[in-house]
Design a protein around this motif. Sequence first.
Motif, PDB file in Angstrom:
ATOM      1  N   VAL A 166       0.837  -1.204   0.000  1.00 20.11           N
ATOM      2  CA  VAL A 166       0.000   0.000   0.000  1.00 20.11           C
ATOM      3  C   VAL A 166       0.869   1.249   0.000  1.00 20.11           C
ATOM      4  O   VAL A 166       1.586   1.534   0.960  1.00 20.11           O
ATOM      5  N   ARG A 167       0.821   1.963  -1.103  1.00 20.71           N
ATOM      6  CA  ARG A 167       1.423   3.294  -1.245  1.00 20.71           C
ATOM      7  C   ARG A 167       0.398   4.132  -1.982  1.00 20.71           C
ATOM      8  O   ARG A 167      -0.025   3.782  -3.090  1.00 20.71           O
ATOM      9  N   ARG A 168       0.004   5.222  -1.377  1.00 18.47           N
ATOM     10  CA  ARG A 168      -0.991   6.110  -1.988  1.00 18.47           C
ATOM     11  C   ARG A 168      -0.323   7.463  -2.257  1.00 18.47           C
ATOM     12  O   ARG A 168      -0.022   8.196  -1.313  1.00 18.47           O
ATOM     13  N   PRO A 169      -0.084   7.779  -3.541  1.00 19.87           N
ATOM     14  CA  PRO A 169       0.580   9.040  -3.888  1.00 19.87           C
ATOM     15  C   PRO A 169      -0.376  10.237  -3.774  1.00 19.87           C
ATOM     16  O   PRO A 169      -1.048  10.618  -4.731  1.00 19.87           O
ATOM     17  N   VAL A 170      -0.408  10.824  -2.607  1.00 22.17           N
ATOM     18  CA  VAL A 170      -1.298  11.949  -2.325  1.00 22.17           C
ATOM     19  C   VAL A 170      -0.965  13.130  -3.236  1.00 22.17           C
ATOM     20  O   VAL A 170      -1.863  13.839  -3.698  1.00 22.17           O
ATOM     21  N   THR A 171       0.314  13.329  -3.508  1.00 24.64           N
ATOM     22  CA  THR A 171       0.747  14.419  -4.397  1.00 24.64           C
ATOM     23  C   THR A 171       0.003  14.386  -5.716  1.00 24.64           C
ATOM     24  O   THR A 171      -0.520  15.396  -6.180  1.00 24.64           O
ATOM     25  N   LYS A 172      -0.036  13.218  -6.314  1.00 30.89           N
ATOM     26  CA  LYS A 172      -0.687  13.043  -7.615  1.00 30.89           C
ATOM     27  C   LYS A 172      -2.187  13.339  -7.516  1.00 30.89           C
ATOM     28  O   LYS A 172      -2.748  14.026  -8.366  1.00 30.89           O
ATOM     29  N   ASP A 195       1.634  -3.648  11.757  1.00 35.23           N
ATOM     30  CA  ASP A 195       1.928  -2.871  10.556  1.00 35.23           C
ATOM     31  C   ASP A 195       2.396  -1.471  10.946  1.00 35.23           C
ATOM     32  O   ASP A 195       2.134  -1.005  12.057  1.00 35.23           O
ATOM     33  N   VAL A 196       3.056  -0.816  10.012  1.00 32.69           N
ATOM     34  CA  VAL A 196       3.422   0.590  10.146  1.00 32.69           C
ATOM     35  C   VAL A 196       2.536   1.387   9.200  1.00 32.69           C
ATOM     36  O   VAL A 196       2.391   1.027   8.030  1.00 32.69           O
ATOM     37  N   VAL A 197       1.934   2.429   9.709  1.00 30.97           N
ATOM     38  CA  VAL A 197       1.254   3.411   8.858  1.00 30.97           C
ATOM     39  C   VAL A 197       2.113   4.651   8.925  1.00 30.97           C
ATOM     40  O   VAL A 197       2.455   5.125  10.018  1.00 30.97           O
ATOM     41  N   GLY A 198       2.527   5.129   7.766  1.00 29.70           N
ATOM     42  CA  GLY A 198       3.426   6.271   7.754  1.00 29.70           C
ATOM     43  C   GLY A 198       3.269   7.133   6.520  1.00 29.70           C
ATOM     44  O   GLY A 198       2.612   6.757   5.549  1.00 29.70           O
ATOM     45  N   TRP A 199       3.892   8.279   6.586  1.00 30.15           N
ATOM     46  CA  TRP A 199       3.844   9.273   5.521  1.00 30.15           C
ATOM     47  C   TRP A 199       5.264   9.654   5.131  1.00 30.15           C
ATOM     48  O   TRP A 199       6.118   9.847   5.998  1.00 30.15           O
ATOM     49  N   ALA A 200       5.512   9.781   3.843  1.00 28.66           N
ATOM     50  CA  ALA A 200       6.785  10.289   3.333  1.00 28.66           C
ATOM     51  C   ALA A 200       6.497  11.618   2.648  1.00 28.66           C
ATOM     52  O   ALA A 200       5.587  11.720   1.816  1.00 28.66           O
ATOM     53  N   ILE A 201       7.273  12.637   3.014  1.00 32.08           N
ATOM     54  CA  ILE A 201       7.092  13.977   2.464  1.00 32.08           C
ATOM     55  C   ILE A 201       8.439  14.455   1.959  1.00 32.08           C
ATOM     56  O   ILE A 201       9.438  14.396   2.678  1.00 32.08           O
ATOM     57  N   GLY A 202       8.494  14.901   0.715  1.00 32.61           N
ATOM     58  CA  GLY A 202       9.731  15.389   0.127  1.00 32.61           C
ATOM     59  C   GLY A 202       9.539  16.772  -0.461  1.00 32.61           C
ATOM     60  O   GLY A 202       8.490  17.091  -1.015  1.00 32.61           O
ATOM     61  N   ALA A 203      10.575  17.603  -0.333  1.00 36.64           N
ATOM     62  CA  ALA A 203      10.506  18.953  -0.893  1.00 36.64           C
ATOM     63  C   ALA A 203      11.930  19.435  -1.186  1.00 36.64           C
ATOM     64  O   ALA A 203      12.877  18.971  -0.556  1.00 36.64           O
ATOM     65  N   PRO A 204      12.143  20.333  -2.086  1.00 37.88           N
ATOM     66  CA  PRO A 204      11.117  20.882  -2.967  1.00 37.88           C
ATOM     67  C   PRO A 204      10.829  19.928  -4.126  1.00 37.88           C
ATOM     68  O   PRO A 204      11.646  19.082  -4.453  1.00 37.88           O
ATOM     69  N   GLY A 205       9.710  20.087  -4.707  1.00 33.84           N
ATOM     70  CA  GLY A 205       9.353  19.332  -5.895  1.00 33.84           C
ATOM     71  C   GLY A 205       8.427  18.179  -5.608  1.00 33.84           C
ATOM     72  O   GLY A 205       8.576  17.465  -4.627  1.00 33.84           O
ATOM     73  N   ALA A 206       7.455  18.000  -6.491  1.00 34.40           N
ATOM     74  CA  ALA A 206       6.481  16.934  -6.360  1.00 34.40           C
ATOM     75  C   ALA A 206       6.933  15.653  -7.036  1.00 34.40           C
ATOM     76  O   ALA A 206       6.406  14.588  -6.774  1.00 34.40           O
ATOM     77  N   ASP A 248      -2.680  16.971  -7.264  1.00 38.00           N
ATOM     78  CA  ASP A 248      -2.020  17.721  -8.334  1.00 38.00           C
ATOM     79  C   ASP A 248      -1.070  18.776  -7.762  1.00 38.00           C
ATOM     80  O   ASP A 248      -1.008  19.912  -8.222  1.00 38.00           O
ATOM     81  N   ALA A 249      -0.317  18.372  -6.732  1.00 38.76           N
ATOM     82  CA  ALA A 249       0.645  19.274  -6.093  1.00 38.76           C
ATOM     83  C   ALA A 249       1.902  19.409  -6.941  1.00 38.76           C
ATOM     84  O   ALA A 249       2.306  18.469  -7.619  1.00 38.76           O
ATOM     85  N   ASP A 250       2.529  20.570  -6.891  1.00 40.84           N
ATOM     86  CA  ASP A 250       3.720  20.848  -7.700  1.00 40.84           C
ATOM     87  C   ASP A 250       5.007  20.979  -6.900  1.00 40.84           C
ATOM     88  O   ASP A 250       6.080  20.745  -7.419  1.00 40.84           O
ATOM     89  N   HIS A 251       4.927  21.385  -5.641  1.00 33.33           N
ATOM     90  CA  HIS A 251       6.128  21.776  -4.907  1.00 33.33           C
ATOM     91  C   HIS A 251       6.493  20.876  -3.732  1.00 33.33           C
ATOM     92  O   HIS A 251       7.477  21.135  -3.048  1.00 33.33           O
ATOM     93  N   VAL A 252       5.689  19.843  -3.508  1.00 33.50           N
ATOM     94  CA  VAL A 252       5.969  18.915  -2.417  1.00 33.50           C
ATOM     95  C   VAL A 252       5.492  17.524  -2.833  1.00 33.50           C
ATOM     96  O   VAL A 252       4.509  17.394  -3.558  1.00 33.50           O
ATOM     97  N   ALA A 253       6.229  16.514  -2.413  1.00 30.72           N
ATOM     98  CA  ALA A 253       5.827  15.125  -2.641  1.00 30.72           C
ATOM     99  C   ALA A 253       5.291  14.571  -1.325  1.00 30.72           C
ATOM    100  O   ALA A 253       5.878  14.784  -0.266  1.00 30.72           O
ATOM    101  N   MET A 254       4.171  13.847  -1.392  1.00 36.01           N
ATOM    102  CA  MET A 254       3.575  13.277  -0.186  1.00 36.01           C
ATOM    103  C   MET A 254       2.971  11.926  -0.523  1.00 36.01           C
ATOM    104  O   MET A 254       2.154  11.822  -1.447  1.00 36.01           O
ATOM    105  N   ASN A 255       3.400  10.900   0.207  1.00 36.87           N
ATOM    106  CA  ASN A 255       2.896   9.554  -0.008  1.00 36.87           C
ATOM    107  C   ASN A 255       2.486   8.936   1.317  1.00 36.87           C
ATOM    108  O   ASN A 255       3.177   9.079   2.327  1.00 36.87           O
TER     109      ASN A 255
END
Length: 162
Positions: free
Chosen positions: A21-27, A106-117, A30-37
């Motif tokens: 399970v990976r859900r690309p929230v960024t997509k 299980d682990v429930v977690g979030w990955a956030i990357g910046a700058p850039g989606a 439609d975010a442009d400046h941050v990646a979030m999964n």
Amino acid sequence: MEKVTIDEVEIEVNPLQVHDVRRPVTKALDADHVAMNYFELAPGDSFSGGLHTHHDQEELFYVESGTAEFEVGRDREIETVEAGEVIRFPPGEFQKGYNPEDAEEDVVGWAIGAPGARHDWDEIESVVYCRVCEEERAHGTRINEEGRFEFTCTECGTTFQM
């Protein structure tokens, strides 16, 4: 403004199939400046699959539930991240996050990357075993036309895919 529930975000797994399970929230937003999964990691699953770094992006991991472990740096020091904790990796720091094989939950977690989606694939390196050099080496990393990871050794130039 964009808004979604996590359940509305379609599941897209890593080409190495290291998690279910990976859900690309960024997509979805439609975010442009941050990646979030968003991730749900069963015991033995990982966020990305291997020790890697982004030279152009810092990454934050928030563990919502469970306990994740991260291998940090080329020496793979282990850092434990409990529910409610956040860990940050600056650009250029190697890391791999996962739910240990012997975990009881299980682990429930979030990955956030910046700058850039989106990743700049020219700025990502993975540490993998090079069959020619016969040891672990940094490899340039990209996803090829077939949707598979392709690694190129930065020492000898050997390329292989997984």
